[in-house]
Design a protein around this motif. Structure first.
Motif, PDB file in Angstrom:
ATOM      1  N   ARG A 115      30.888  19.397  34.699  1.00  0.00           N
ATOM      2  CA  ARG A 115      31.287  18.416  35.721  1.00  0.00           C
ATOM      3  C   ARG A 115      30.050  17.781  36.367  1.00  0.00           C
ATOM      4  N   LYS A 129      38.041  11.234  29.017  1.00  0.00           N
ATOM      5  CA  LYS A 129      39.307  10.649  29.466  1.00  0.00           C
ATOM      6  C   LYS A 129      39.935  11.639  30.447  1.00  0.00           C
ATOM      7  N   LYS A 130      40.584  11.103  31.463  1.00  0.00           N
ATOM      8  CA  LYS A 130      41.258  11.972  32.423  1.00  0.00           C
ATOM      9  C   LYS A 130      42.758  11.728  32.352  1.00  0.00           C
ATOM     10  N   ASN A 157      44.115  14.627  36.777  1.00  0.00           N
ATOM     11  CA  ASN A 157      42.666  14.568  36.574  1.00  0.00           C
ATOM     12  C   ASN A 157      42.141  15.609  35.582  1.00  0.00           C
ATOM     13  N   ARG A 206      40.477  16.727  32.367  1.00  0.00           N
ATOM     14  CA  ARG A 206      39.541  16.084  31.437  1.00  0.00           C
ATOM     15  C   ARG A 206      39.951  16.343  29.990  1.00  0.00           C
ATOM     16  N   GLN A 207      39.808  15.296  29.173  1.00  0.00           N
ATOM     17  CA  GLN A 207      40.062  15.396  27.742  1.00  0.00           C
ATOM     18  C   GLN A 207      38.835  14.838  27.019  1.00  0.00           C
TER      19      GLN A 207
END
Length: 114
Positions: A30, A42-43, A47, A49-50
């Motif tokens: 992060r 991507k979120k 939120n 994360r991907q």
């Protein structure tokens, strides 16, 4: 014939999976996301994360600069900005050398066990 599940076919990875791949904690990922604009997962909803393979490669570059070469964050950011291609090639060479080293160590161990 059914397809076998294969990680290479996976499109997105969670922050936990990426942290495990690189043996770092999620907090560090992060932090790097805030410090390096190249890392932009991507979120999804809530939120979450991907990460794509491209995101993971960017993280590997940062990892190499900061953890392996010991650069400070600002210096790593500058290295990526000024010479990304050279940095990518260096990381690829280092990763290949590590794989060769691991293979040689395995061969040595096998020969030592004879």
């Amino acid at each position: 014939m059914a397809l076998k599940p294969d990680k290479d076919l996976k499109q997105f990875y969670s922050i936990g999976e990426v942290a495990e791949m690189l043996q770092v904690n999620e907090t560090l990922l992060r932090f790097w996301e805030r410090e390096f604009p190249q890392i932009n997962p991507k979120k999804a909803s809530r939120n979450i994360r991907q990460y794509t393979k491209k995101d993971i490669e960017q993280i590997r570059l940062v990892y190499n600069l900061v953890k392996v070469r010991g650069l400070k964050i600002a210096a790593a950011r500058e290295a990526l900005r000024k010479n990304k291609e050279g940095t990518v090639r260096t990381v690829e060479v280092i990763e290949r050398l590590r794989a060769v080293k691991a293979e040689l160590q395995a061969i040595r161990k096998e020969l030592g066990d004879l």
